[in-house]
Structures are given as C-alpha cells and as structure tokens.
Enzyme design. Structure first.
Site, PDB file in Angstrom:
ATOM      1  N   ASN A  45       8.675  -5.487   7.543  1.00  0.00           N
ATOM      2  CA  ASN A  45       7.679  -6.020   6.600  1.00  0.00           C
ATOM      3  C   ASN A  45       6.717  -6.955   7.315  1.00  0.00           C
ATOM      4  O   ASN A  45       7.084  -7.645   8.274  1.00  0.00           O
ATOM      5  CB  ASN A  45       8.337  -6.671   5.379  1.00  0.00           C
ATOM      6  CG  ASN A  45       9.336  -7.772   5.698  1.00  0.00           C
ATOM      7  OD1 ASN A  45       9.914  -7.805   6.786  1.00  0.00           O
ATOM      8  ND2 ASN A  45       9.548  -8.667   4.756  1.00  0.00           N
ATOM      9  N   VAL A  46       5.485  -6.939   6.849  1.00  0.00           N
ATOM     10  CA  VAL A  46       4.412  -7.740   7.443  1.00  0.00           C
ATOM     11  C   VAL A  46       3.679  -8.433   6.294  1.00  0.00           C
ATOM     12  O   VAL A  46       2.908  -7.791   5.570  1.00  0.00           O
ATOM     13  CB  VAL A  46       3.436  -6.858   8.257  1.00  0.00           C
ATOM     14  CG1 VAL A  46       2.350  -7.704   8.896  1.00  0.00           C
ATOM     15  CG2 VAL A  46       4.194  -6.082   9.353  1.00  0.00           C
ATOM     16  N   GLU A  47       3.964  -9.735   6.122  1.00  0.00           N
ATOM     17  CA  GLU A  47       3.394 -10.470   4.989  1.00  0.00           C
ATOM     18  C   GLU A  47       2.014 -11.014   5.323  1.00  0.00           C
ATOM     19  O   GLU A  47       1.516 -10.843   6.446  1.00  0.00           O
ATOM     20  CB  GLU A  47       4.384 -11.565   4.573  1.00  0.00           C
ATOM     21  CG  GLU A  47       5.679 -10.953   4.066  1.00  0.00           C
ATOM     22  CD  GLU A  47       6.690 -11.960   3.559  1.00  0.00           C
ATOM     23  OE1 GLU A  47       6.494 -13.178   3.763  1.00  0.00           O
ATOM     24  OE2 GLU A  47       7.675 -11.518   2.937  1.00  0.00           O
ATOM     25  N   CYS A  56       5.378  -3.822   2.847  1.00  0.00           N
ATOM     26  CA  CYS A  56       6.820  -3.590   2.963  1.00  0.00           C
ATOM     27  C   CYS A  56       7.126  -2.866   4.278  1.00  0.00           C
ATOM     28  O   CYS A  56       6.253  -2.195   4.857  1.00  0.00           O
ATOM     29  CB  CYS A  56       7.314  -2.735   1.798  1.00  0.00           C
ATOM     30  SG  CYS A  56       7.538  -3.624   0.258  1.00  0.00           S
ATOM     31  N   GLU A  58       8.679  -0.218   4.693  1.00  0.00           N
ATOM     32  CA  GLU A  58       8.504   1.230   4.552  1.00  0.00           C
ATOM     33  C   GLU A  58       7.074   1.652   4.841  1.00  0.00           C
ATOM     34  O   GLU A  58       6.816   2.779   5.269  1.00  0.00           O
ATOM     35  CB  GLU A  58       8.908   1.681   3.141  1.00  0.00           C
ATOM     36  CG  GLU A  58      10.401   1.544   2.851  1.00  0.00           C
ATOM     37  CD  GLU A  58      10.804   0.149   2.351  1.00  0.00           C
ATOM     38  OE1 GLU A  58      10.047  -0.824   2.557  1.00  0.00           O
ATOM     39  OE2 GLU A  58      11.889   0.049   1.756  1.00  0.00           O
ATOM     40  N   CYS A  89      12.114  -0.800  -2.584  1.00  0.00           N
ATOM     41  CA  CYS A  89      11.518  -1.164  -3.881  1.00  0.00           C
ATOM     42  C   CYS A  89      10.928   0.095  -4.529  1.00  0.00           C
ATOM     43  O   CYS A  89      10.810   1.148  -3.891  1.00  0.00           O
ATOM     44  CB  CYS A  89      10.455  -2.248  -3.702  1.00  0.00           C
ATOM     45  SG  CYS A  89       8.904  -1.669  -2.993  1.00  0.00           S
ATOM     46  N   CYS A  92       8.035   1.721  -2.795  1.00  0.00           N
ATOM     47  CA  CYS A  92       8.410   2.342  -1.530  1.00  0.00           C
ATOM     48  C   CYS A  92       9.217   3.616  -1.730  1.00  0.00           C
ATOM     49  O   CYS A  92       9.175   4.511  -0.892  1.00  0.00           O
ATOM     50  CB  CYS A  92       9.141   1.337  -0.650  1.00  0.00           C
ATOM     51  SG  CYS A  92       7.992   0.101  -0.019  1.00  0.00           S
TER      52      CYS A  92
HETATM   53  N1  THU Z   1      10.378  -5.695   1.094  1.00  0.00           N
HETATM   54  C1  THU Z   1      10.318  -4.604   1.917  1.00  0.00           C
HETATM   55  O1  THU Z   1       9.827  -4.701   3.061  1.00  0.00           O
HETATM   56  N2  THU Z   1      10.789  -3.428   1.459  1.00  0.00           N
HETATM   57  C2  THU Z   1      11.384  -3.247   0.248  1.00  0.00           C
HETATM   58  O2  THU Z   1      11.683  -2.125  -0.126  1.00  0.00           O
HETATM   59  C3  THU Z   1      11.693  -4.419  -0.571  1.00  0.00           C
HETATM   60  C4  THU Z   1      10.920  -5.648  -0.238  1.00  0.00           C
HETATM   61  C5  THU Z   1       9.814  -6.964   1.573  1.00  0.00           C
HETATM   62  C6  THU Z   1       8.500  -7.347   0.924  1.00  0.00           C
HETATM   63  C7  THU Z   1       8.464  -8.832   1.153  1.00  0.00           C
HETATM   64  O3  THU Z   1       7.870  -9.069   2.433  1.00  0.00           O
HETATM   65  C8  THU Z   1       9.923  -9.245   1.205  1.00  0.00           C
HETATM   66  O4  THU Z   1      10.677  -8.052   1.317  1.00  0.00           O
HETATM   67  C9  THU Z   1      10.389  -9.994  -0.037  1.00  0.00           C
HETATM   68  O5  THU Z   1      10.106  -9.265  -1.186  1.00  0.00           O
END
Ligand code: THU
Length: 132
Positions: A45-47, A56, A58, A89, A92
């Site tokens: 994940n890259v916020e 996410c 994915e 999620c 995804c």
């Molecule tokens: N996140 C993912 O990378 N994939 C998922 O399927 C669920 C959530 C990440 C998004 C965010 O950066 C962190 O988890 C908290 O929600």
C-alpha cells in the site's frame, strides 16, 4: 495449476508489506499473487497526505502484473504488518476479479476460497459485452 506454493507466496507478500508507505494509517499491507505463467507479482500500500488518494497493495500488484507482461492471477495472499492474512477490501476484490484466472484461489481468514466465493455474482468484462 494444482501445486501452489502458498508459503512462497506468503513470503513474497511479507517482503512487499515491508515496502509499504503507510505513514497515515500505520497499517502496512503486502499482497502477492501467482500468475498463470508461473511469475509472482506483488505490491504494497502507498498512502497519501490527501488520505482518500491512497493506494491499496492490490493496486500496486495489478500494476506489477501488467508491467511484467500481463496474464491472469491464479492464487493470491495478502498480509498486514503482523504478517497475518487479511481479506482484500471490497474494491480490491473487484480489481482482482478483472485479472483473475478461472477458479482463482485466495488464502483468506477462513481458509482457501475462490474468487467467486469472495465476490459472488461479480460484475466484470463480460457484462459490458452483453449490451452493444
Ligand atoms: N489496504 C490495502 O492495501 N489493501 C486492502 O485490501 C485493505 C486495506 C490498506 C489501505 C490503507 O493504506 C491501509 O490498508 C489501512 O486501511
């Protein structure tokens, strides 16, 4: 493809998780998948400071899939910072469905499941072809 190296996939997901950029949630995620040609693709994940723009793991995985030549996803694992399996999620699951091989398997919190089990009656590319 019947012999799936789930442990190897999990190791790839953990390695990806360690690359996560998650300064806002503090929740690192790594995803890895086996492609139908035997490749392993992965992503973290890259916020973003604009929270809703965060990606996410994915999303990065699907980018890796296409950058490496495309193909269909056969098996998938996603882990958090504790190296525990997490569910992709909802958004995804849709992303994964688009690129799934028939009968794609996912390691989930309730065991190995198919993509159809985690996203029943999915909307997909074929639905678009039906209305012309
Ligand atoms: N996140 C993912 O990378 N994939 C998922 O399927 C669920 C959530 C990440 C998004 C965010 O950066 C962190 O988890 C908290 O929600």
């Amino acid at each position: 493809m019947t012999n799936i190296d789930w442990q190897g996939l999990r190791q790839a997901a953990v390695a990806a998780m360690r690359r996560a950029y998650a300064p806002y949630s503090g929740y690192a995620v790594g995803a890895a998948a086996l492609v139908d040609d035997g490749r392993i693709v992965a992503g973290c994940n890259v916020e973003n400071a604009s929270y809703g723009v965060g990606l996410c793991a994915e999303c990065a995985l699907v980018g890796d899939l296409h950058m490496g030549g495309g193909g269909k996803l056969v098996a998938f694992v996603c882990v958090n910072g504790d190296e525990s399996t997490i569910m992709p999620c909802g958004r995804c699951r849709q992303l994964l469905f688009e690129h799934s091989a028939q009968g794609m398997l996912l390691e989930t919190v309730s065991g190995i499941r198919t993509i159809d089990q985690v996203l029943p009656d999915a909307f997909g590319p074929r639905d678009l072809e039906e209305v012309q």
